[in-house]
Structures are given as structure tokens and as C-alpha cells.
Design an enzyme around this catalytic site. Structure first.
Site, PDB file in Angstrom:
ATOM      1  N   LEU A  69       0.807  -1.216   0.000  1.00  0.00           N
ATOM      2  CA  LEU A  69       0.000   0.000   0.000  1.00  0.00           C
ATOM      3  C   LEU A  69       0.843   1.270   0.000  1.00  0.00           C
ATOM      4  CD1 LEU A  69      -2.724  -1.027   2.612  1.00  0.00           C
ATOM      5  CD2 LEU A  69      -3.041  -0.782   0.139  1.00  0.00           C
ATOM      6  N   GLY A  70       2.041   1.209   0.594  1.00  0.00           N
ATOM      7  CA  GLY A  70       2.854   2.420   0.647  1.00  0.00           C
ATOM      8  C   GLY A  70       4.132   2.207   1.433  1.00  0.00           C
ATOM      9  N   GLY A  72       7.450   4.578   3.818  1.00  0.00           N
ATOM     10  CA  GLY A  72       7.906   5.805   4.452  1.00  0.00           C
ATOM     11  C   GLY A  72       9.313   5.623   4.968  1.00  0.00           C
ATOM     12  N   SER A  75       8.901   2.788   7.765  1.00  0.00           N
ATOM     13  CA  SER A  75       8.062   1.599   7.624  1.00  0.00           C
ATOM     14  C   SER A  75       7.611   1.405   6.185  1.00  0.00           C
ATOM     15  CB  SER A  75       6.828   1.705   8.530  1.00  0.00           C
ATOM     16  OG  SER A  75       5.995   2.768   8.104  1.00  0.00           O
ATOM     17  N   VAL A  77       3.943  -0.377   4.321  1.00  0.00           N
ATOM     18  CA  VAL A  77       2.565  -0.690   4.699  1.00  0.00           C
ATOM     19  C   VAL A  77       1.974  -1.642   3.671  1.00  0.00           C
ATOM     20  CG1 VAL A  77       0.295   0.255   5.250  1.00  0.00           C
ATOM     21  CG2 VAL A  77       2.355   1.583   5.777  1.00  0.00           C
ATOM     22  N   LYS A  92       1.675  -2.509   9.253  1.00  0.00           N
ATOM     23  CA  LYS A  92       2.687  -1.464   9.208  1.00  0.00           C
ATOM     24  C   LYS A  92       3.963  -2.066   9.780  1.00  0.00           C
ATOM     25  CE  LYS A  92       3.565   3.370  10.445  1.00  0.00           C
ATOM     26  NZ  LYS A  92       3.012   4.590  11.104  1.00  0.00           N
ATOM     27  N   ASP A 179     -18.050  -1.415   2.811  1.00  0.00           N
ATOM     28  CA  ASP A 179     -17.737  -2.845   2.823  1.00  0.00           C
ATOM     29  C   ASP A 179     -16.310  -3.038   2.320  1.00  0.00           C
ATOM     30  OD1 ASP A 179     -17.759  -2.932  -0.073  1.00  0.00           O
ATOM     31  OD2 ASP A 179     -19.940  -2.931   0.042  1.00  0.00           O
TER      32      ASP A 179
END
Length: 372
Positions: A69-70, A72, A75, A77, A92, A179
Site C-alpha cells: 500500500l505504501g 515511508g 516503515s 505498509v 505497518k 464494505d
């Protein structure tokens, strides 16, 4: 400092029968080892600090990694499937413990403190912590926090919006997901069209996959990312907040507490609804952010700071004379008044919005000065 990333909180059905998913599809884009991508682009990136997560691996015999998802500075994610609860979660995964130093458990402790206030009326607006544990990496342990998965941040939403602003309507500022269809689609896409990646020194670096918005699924905002949060029941002197959100106390080095978050909220409201920053701090002489230019913008909006605030400021003499006059008055000459900068509203709506903005910021200066 609170990092105000506003994201949605989905609800999950428990009916799915879990089975390990096979993410071995070889038809993924191969990125050259010489091309710098994702976390590699960060100034202080060192590969060995990051846990070598692989899509498809099962962590702690419970969480199967679905996709990235990403990333930094501290970390990465990942979206994962929780075998026990039969639901999607976010992992994370922090850089190795030795590189985190004294910050190792800061975010965990903050979430634990928040959980102790479970009856607070604002608790549902804070992202929950589902689990935490350590993963054994090649060189050290890596701390992992498990959260409900959320959608994009308001910043990302604004930059995906062609006009880069939200209109002032309640149904336009809700980010809850009704959902898990968004995450099911993410999983299906990863299985059928695997994320591009580069293989280097025995580890894979994946390109993050965006969550695809499905109309009608956005809902309420959720606050998250408390790695830099500080307790507010004592005064602080740390230099915190992103430049454009710095409160007067932070710029002038006045002891601060909760009031600087009120300032943040006011600045963010303007940013969300007007598509630009309330204060830029852009200095025409240096062509970059400067504290003096930021102070000029604040004075243009609220007038000179109260003497009681300047009396407590370590940087008072740098920017103000003994009589309280701003030393950089030339910076005030070309600033546009707030009512001229607001261009989306008219009549009573415009006046109400401007009163609200001035109230947020003026109240904060007063609180910081000990006058509230």
C-alpha cells in the site's frame, strides 16, 4: 505532532472461507536494478533496515500479505488477510529495531494510551490497533502494527480531484468504506496482474498498488499515524508540525501544548475547502519557506501577536522590536486579504466561513498566550 491523515474505516463480513492464496503469477513487470523506486528514493534509505516483505508470505501464521500500500522513512505498509478473523487488515512493518532507536515503541504506546480512553466521544474517529508483534528479520527484529485497512488520505483525495478542493457539504467529507469490496478488488488485481518489482540482493522492492475507488463507498474520516504524537498535558518546546502548519508558538519558541493542534485544524480546513494553504511561508527574497514570511501571513490575517505571547517567546527579538513592531514590515505589503482569497462562497456562507477561520486561529493565539 499529530500527523492528520484522514482515512476511512470499513466493516467486514466474516463469511469468507480462508485458504492460502497463490501469488506466484510470473507475469509481473520487471524493474531494472539500476532504477530507483519507492523507499529507495528516500534520502536516508538503507536497504538492510527494511524487512524484506514478500507478497504472498504468511506472517506469524496468521497474516497473508496481499499487496503493498505504501512506504515511508520508518516503515512499509501492506494489505493482508487475517486468517483468524477472516478479514482484511493493514500491516505497518517498521525498519529494524536498532535503527528506530528511542522511537521504537512510541506509536504503540500512543495507541495503547488512546485505547484507555475508549469511552471518549471522539474515539470512533481514531484508527484502532488490532494487534502488535515483532518479526524476525535477517539482521534484527521488526515491529509490526496491525490496523483495519483504510482508504486514501484527504491529501491524496484532493490531488485526485481536478479542482483540488472539497465543497462544503457534509456528504463530501466522509471517508468511511461501507464494505470490503475495494480490498477484494485490490486482491484480485494483484493475483491477475502482479505488481511490478525489482529484485536486488535477495529482496524484492514492489511498486505500491493504489486502491481503486468504487462509487458510493466513501464515509467518515479517521485519524491515524501517531508515530510523532506527543502527550499534550505538559508544555513542550520542540520544533514540530510541517512548515505551513506551524503555529505561532512553534515559530516563536513559546512553550506550547494542545492549542497548536487547534491551529492545525484551522489551517487544514482552509486547505481542504479552498484547494491551497492558508499560510505558505514563501519568502520572495529567499524563494523558499522562511519563518519571517510565515509570521507576515499570520499578522496579515490576525494582526500583531499579543504582548503576553511575545514576552514568553525565545525568538521575539529576532522578529519584533521591543515595542512589538514586526521587523519585516515590507513582507506585509503584497499580501492578499483573507476575504479576497476565498473565492468559492458568497454572501452569508462566505462570512460564516471566514468568521470560523478567524476564530480557529485567533483562539489558538489567545490560548498560547495564556489569555483564554
Amino acid at each position: 505532532m499529530l500527523s492528520w491523515l484522514l482515512r476511512s474505516l470499513p466493516r467486514f463480513p466474516l463469511g469468507r472461507t480462508w485458504r492460502p492464496l497463490n501469488f506466484s503469477n510470473p507475469n509481473f513487470g520487471r524493474i531494472s536494478a539500476n532504477q530507483i523506486v519507492e523507499e529507495e528514493t528516500l534520502p536516508d534509505y538503507i536497504a538492510s533496515r527494511y524487512y524484506p516483505t514478500r507478497i504472498g508470505e504468511i506472517i506469524k501464521d496468521r497474516y497473508q500479505v496481499v499487496g503493498k500500500l505504501g512506504y515511508g522513512t520508518t516503515s512499509t505498509v501492506w494489505l493482508a488477510w487475517d486468517i483468524n478473523c477472516r478479514s482484511y487488515v493493514t500491516l505497518k512493518i517498521f525498519i529494524k529495531a536498532a535503527s528506530m532507536g528511542k522511537q521504537l515503541d512510541d506509536e504503540l504506546k500512543m495507541y495503547q494510551r488512546i485505547d484507555r480512553a475508549s469511552k471518549h466521544p471522539g474515539r470512533n474517529a481514531i484508527r484502532s490497533l488490532l494487534d502488535s508483534f515483532h518479526i524476525d528479520g535477517p539482521e534484527d527484529k521488526h515491529h509490526c502494527l496491525v490496523h483495519p485497512p483504510l482508504f486514501e488520505s484527504v491529501w491524496e483525495f484532493l490531488h485526485r480531484n481536478p479542482v483540488q478542493r472539497l465543497h462544503i457539504k457534509a456528504n463530501n467529507i466522509m471517508f468511511e468504506l461501507a464494505d470490503n469490496s475495494v480490498f477484494t478488488k485490490f486482491e484480485e488485481d494483484e493475483l491477475q496482474n502482479p505488481s511490478p518489482r525489482k529484485e536486488l540482493d535477495g529482496r524484492s522492492i514492489y511498486l505500491s498498488r493504489e486502491l481503486e475507488m468504487i462509487p458510493g463507498k466513501l464515509g467518515a474520516p479517521v485519524l491515524c499515524d501517531f508515530g510523532s504524537a506527543m502527550l499534550g498535558d505538559v508544555e513542550h518546546l520542540e520544533d514540530v508540525q510541517p512548515d505551513i502548519y506551524r503555529a505561532p508558538e512553534v515559530i516563536l519558541e513559546v512553550p506550547w501544548w494542545y492549542s497548536i493542534d487547534i491551529w492545525n485544524v484551522g489551517c487544514m480546513i482552509w486547505n481542504i475547502f479552498e484547494g491551497g494553504s492558508l499560510f505558505t511561508g514563501h519568502d520572495p527574497e529567499f524563494q523558499t519557506y522562511q519563518s519571517r514570511a510565515h509570521l507576515a501571513g499570520i499578522i496579515n490575517l490576525l494582526g500583531p501577536p499579543p504582548p503576553s505571547l511575545l514576552a514568553r517567546a525565545k525568538q521575539s527579538q529576532k522578529f519584533f522590536s521591543n515595542s512589538g513592531e514586526f521587523r519585516e514590515a515590507a513582507l506585509l505589503q503584497d499580501l492578499t486579504p483573507l476575504d479576497q482569497r476565498e473565492t468559492t462562497l458568497e454572501g452569508e456562507d462566505k462570512e460564516s466561513f471566514l468568521r470560523m477561520m478567524r476564530a480557529y486561529d485567533a483562539k489558538d493565539v489567545a490560548v498560547g498566550a495564556g489569555e483564554a
